[in-house]
Design a protein around this motif. Structure first.
Motif, mmCIF file in Angstrom:
data_model
loop_
_atom_site.group_PDB
_atom_site.id
_atom_site.type_symbol
_atom_site.label_atom_id
_atom_site.label_comp_id
_atom_site.label_asym_id
_atom_site.label_seq_id
_atom_site.Cartn_x
_atom_site.Cartn_y
_atom_site.Cartn_z
ATOM 1 N N ASN A 80 -2.324 -7.336 4.775
ATOM 2 C CA ASN A 80 -1.507 -7.194 3.561
ATOM 3 C C ASN A 80 -2.341 -7.207 2.295
ATOM 4 O O ASN A 80 -1.904 -6.689 1.264
ATOM 5 C CB ASN A 80 -0.479 -8.338 3.493
ATOM 6 C CG ASN A 80 0.728 -8.091 4.369
ATOM 7 O OD1 ASN A 80 1.122 -6.950 4.593
ATOM 8 N ND2 ASN A 80 1.323 -9.157 4.875
ATOM 9 N N HIS A 81 -3.517 -7.820 2.369
ATOM 10 C CA HIS A 81 -4.301 -8.030 1.150
ATOM 11 C C HIS A 81 -5.762 -8.188 1.545
ATOM 12 O O HIS A 81 -6.084 -8.900 2.496
ATOM 13 C CB HIS A 81 -3.775 -9.286 0.450
ATOM 14 C CG HIS A 81 -4.404 -9.590 -0.868
ATOM 15 N ND1 HIS A 81 -4.954 -8.632 -1.687
ATOM 16 C CD2 HIS A 81 -4.554 -10.776 -1.535
ATOM 17 C CE1 HIS A 81 -5.402 -9.200 -2.792
ATOM 18 N NE2 HIS A 81 -5.185 -10.505 -2.716
ATOM 19 N N LYS A 106 -3.342 3.124 2.520
ATOM 20 C CA LYS A 106 -4.525 3.968 2.273
ATOM 21 C C LYS A 106 -5.618 3.207 1.518
ATOM 22 O O LYS A 106 -6.793 3.256 1.874
ATOM 23 C CB LYS A 106 -4.107 5.211 1.477
ATOM 24 C CG LYS A 106 -5.216 6.227 1.255
ATOM 25 C CD LYS A 106 -4.655 7.475 0.579
ATOM 26 C CE LYS A 106 -5.716 8.556 0.444
ATOM 27 N NZ LYS A 106 -6.780 8.188 -0.501
ATOM 28 N N LYS A 107 -5.209 2.468 0.490
ATOM 29 C CA LYS A 107 -6.199 1.715 -0.297
ATOM 30 C C LYS A 107 -6.821 0.586 0.522
ATOM 31 O O LYS A 107 -8.009 0.286 0.393
ATOM 32 C CB LYS A 107 -5.563 1.166 -1.566
ATOM 33 C CG LYS A 107 -5.268 2.196 -2.639
ATOM 34 C CD LYS A 107 -4.777 1.537 -3.917
ATOM 35 C CE LYS A 107 -4.656 2.540 -5.069
ATOM 36 N NZ LYS A 107 -3.657 3.564 -4.820
ATOM 37 N N MET A 145 -0.808 -4.260 -7.547
ATOM 38 C CA MET A 145 -1.123 -5.175 -8.641
ATOM 39 C C MET A 145 -0.323 -6.466 -8.592
ATOM 40 O O MET A 145 -0.157 -7.140 -9.605
ATOM 41 C CB MET A 145 -0.996 -4.495 -9.995
ATOM 42 C CG MET A 145 -1.896 -3.280 -10.153
ATOM 43 S SD MET A 145 -3.576 -3.478 -9.441
ATOM 44 C CE MET A 145 -4.218 -4.845 -10.391
ATOM 45 N N VAL A 146 0.129 -6.835 -7.387
ATOM 46 C CA VAL A 146 0.632 -8.193 -7.160
ATOM 47 C C VAL A 146 -0.274 -8.829 -6.105
ATOM 48 O O VAL A 146 0.131 -9.076 -5.000
ATOM 49 C CB VAL A 146 2.103 -8.205 -6.693
ATOM 50 C CG1 VAL A 146 2.619 -9.633 -6.607
ATOM 51 C CG2 VAL A 146 2.996 -7.381 -7.597
ATOM 52 N N SER A 151 -2.290 -4.378 -2.494
ATOM 53 C CA SER A 151 -1.381 -5.420 -2.000
ATOM 54 C C SER A 151 -0.097 -4.820 -1.431
ATOM 55 O O SER A 151 0.475 -3.885 -1.984
ATOM 56 C CB SER A 151 -1.027 -6.388 -3.132
ATOM 57 O OG SER A 151 -2.167 -7.104 -3.558
ATOM 58 N N MET A 152 0.343 -5.382 -0.306
ATOM 59 C CA MET A 152 1.615 -4.970 0.284
ATOM 60 C C MET A 152 2.254 -6.185 0.967
ATOM 61 O O MET A 152 1.618 -7.239 1.132
ATOM 62 C CB MET A 152 1.435 -3.811 1.261
ATOM 63 C CG MET A 152 0.731 -4.136 2.547
ATOM 64 S SD MET A 152 0.609 -2.697 3.650
ATOM 65 C CE MET A 152 -0.022 -3.457 5.152
ATOM 66 N N VAL A 153 3.511 -6.041 1.332
ATOM 67 C CA VAL A 153 4.221 -7.084 2.076
ATOM 68 C C VAL A 153 4.800 -6.459 3.343
ATOM 69 O O VAL A 153 4.997 -5.247 3.415
ATOM 70 C CB VAL A 153 5.341 -7.739 1.233
ATOM 71 C CG1 VAL A 153 4.764 -8.392 -0.021
ATOM 72 C CG2 VAL A 153 6.428 -6.718 0.868
ATOM 73 N N ALA A 154 5.076 -7.339 4.326
ATOM 74 C CA ALA A 154 5.680 -6.894 5.581
ATOM 75 C C ALA A 154 6.984 -7.649 5.783
ATOM 76 O O ALA A 154 7.009 -8.884 5.738
ATOM 77 C CB ALA A 154 4.725 -7.151 6.749
ATOM 78 N N TYR A 155 8.057 -6.909 5.999
ATOM 79 C CA TYR A 155 9.382 -7.508 6.204
ATOM 80 C C TYR A 155 9.751 -7.390 7.675
ATOM 81 O O TYR A 155 9.795 -6.290 8.225
ATOM 82 C CB TYR A 155 10.416 -6.802 5.331
ATOM 83 C CG TYR A 155 11.831 -7.306 5.511
ATOM 84 C CD1 TYR A 155 12.200 -8.598 5.128
ATOM 85 C CD2 TYR A 155 12.813 -6.485 6.074
ATOM 86 C CE1 TYR A 155 13.503 -9.060 5.294
ATOM 87 C CE2 TYR A 155 14.120 -6.934 6.237
ATOM 88 C CZ TYR A 155 14.456 -8.221 5.848
ATOM 89 O OH TYR A 155 15.742 -8.682 6.008
#
Length: 397
Positions: A80-81, A106-107, A145-146, A151-155
């Motif tokens: 996620n980060h 991708k990032k 930018m969080v 940055s991403m989240v997984a639900y």
């Protein structure tokens, strides 16, 4: 043997506590340590969500092996980060589990190559993509930018859990209690606000965009990368983040000053007394030379009113005050009611810099800037009282 901590059916916490690290990001004090949280979903496809800091390998591997045993592998690592306190053991995991698929956007995948030279077994997910693990399904949302761009989240759709990465995280180790209903919430609210204001605070707009993106999710548990897991009061942490990211403050005033010989401190004390006499109970007075800016910034985030005073030092601001306001500018502080005062001996300069600071932020100026020579006399104290009264009147509007 370490005992696995079950978050829900077939979902486990495999985190570690760091009580040795003194500065987070080599900048922010950690008097109460910090926890690094990672999670395993033990399903048809065994899935690990984020790793921990590099120096924690032995304990971390023991916790993982306690759940999956010695003969099973890990199918997916959700990244996620990429900040090193969460990606620090990616290389070790790839060595231990050669067939593991590294899941990121991708990032993320670009950063993995830059950080570790890893290009094999990567699996790119886009906004809204889903990975089916068996009984559990992970859906991915980017939250740029969080507080980093990848940055991403997984639900998790089956049990309605949000693996939120650094969002909703907190300083402080987990001293036995892992969940929000097992810990002292007032303590963690303070440390979460300090974490937010120190680390994420600049990106309030990005947090609000993330809220818009996630607003329709039914969230029963929030599993961040630092601090307690929110299983009983997830709405509380959502409400706090919403308020902080809008720069909304409670009724209260932070007074921070820089002084060499005590005259500036006298003024700060006089203003603080005048504010409390107007009925404001939450007043915090800080000597910028003594208290680390981490704690001052946290209280500035908490309260609506802010007064900054500085003696003149080499024709400019006293250095600890200069450092603080530089951080506040960088954090994009706004929506505060601000009063300023400068002091000087033979030549001024501090007030000029404080005026420049106020003009650079989106805040409301209370009364007028005060420039006071030498020790404050009765006339100067009366002006300070007027500043206090005007700030309180504006707070209550």
């Amino acid at each position: 043997m370490l005992e696995a901590v079950k978050v829900s059916e077939n979902v486990y916490w495999v985190g570690v506590n760091d009580r040795k690290l003194e500065l987070f990001e080599n900048l922010w004090p950690l008097p109460y340590g910090v926890a690094y949280n990672s999670y395993i979903i033990d399903d048809e496809k065994v899935t690990l969500i984020d790793t921990v800091e590099e120096g924690q390998l032995n304990q971390y591997m023991k916790e993982i092996k306690e759940i999956i045993g010695d003969n099973r592998g890990i199918d997916y690592l959700i990244v996620n980060h990429m900040e090193p306190d969460h990606s620090g053991l990616i290389e070790a995991l790839v060595k231990e589990f050669p067939n593991i698929k590294l899941v990121g956007n991708k990032k993320t995948i670009e950063m993995m190559e830059s950080f570790f030279g890893i290009t094999n077994n990567t699996y790119e997910v886009k906004e809204g993509d889903v990975i089916d693990l068996g009984k559990h399904r992970l859906k991915f949302y980017t939250t740029p930018m969080v507080h980093w761009p990848e940055s991403m989240v997984a639900y998790e759709e089956t049990e309605k859990m949000l693996f939120s990465s650094d969002a909703f995280g907190s300083f402080g180790t987990l001293d036995g209690g892992i969940f929000d209903d097992e810990v002292e919430l007032d303590f963690f609210e303070g440390e979460m606000r300090r974490y937010y204001s120190n680390i994420v605070g600049k990106y309030g707009g990005a947090v609000q965009r993330a809220f818009t993106k996630l607003k329709d999710l039914d969230i029963k548990r929030i599993c961040p990368s630092h601090g307690p897991i929110w299983r009983s009061y997830p709405e509380k942490v959502l409400e706090l983040y919403d308020k902080w990211s809008k720069y909304e403050g409670e009724e209260g005033v932070v007074i921070v000053y820089g002084t060499m010989y005590g005259n500036t401190a006298k003024i700060a004390e006089s203003i603080g007394r005048a504010i409390t006499q107007k009925g404001i109970k939450n007043v915090k007075i800080y000597d910028a030379s003594k208290t680390h800016s981490s704690f001052i910034i946290s209280d500035i985030w908490k309260y609506k009113g802010l007064i900054i005073g500085s003696s003149t030092y080499d024709a400019t601001l006293f250095p600890p005050v200069e450092s603080l306001i530089s951080k506040l500018q960088n954090k994009g502080i706004k929506n505060k009611i601000v009063g300023i005062f400068g002091t000087y001996g033979w030549s001024g300069g501090s007030l000029k810099k404080l005026k420049e600071f106020v003009n650079s932020i989106d805040c409301q100026l209370a009364y007028k800037p005060l420039d006071i020579k030498h020790s404050p006399n009765e006339s100067a104290i009366n002006e300070c009282i007027k500043l206090a009264e005007d700030l309180v009147n504006r707070l209550r509007k």
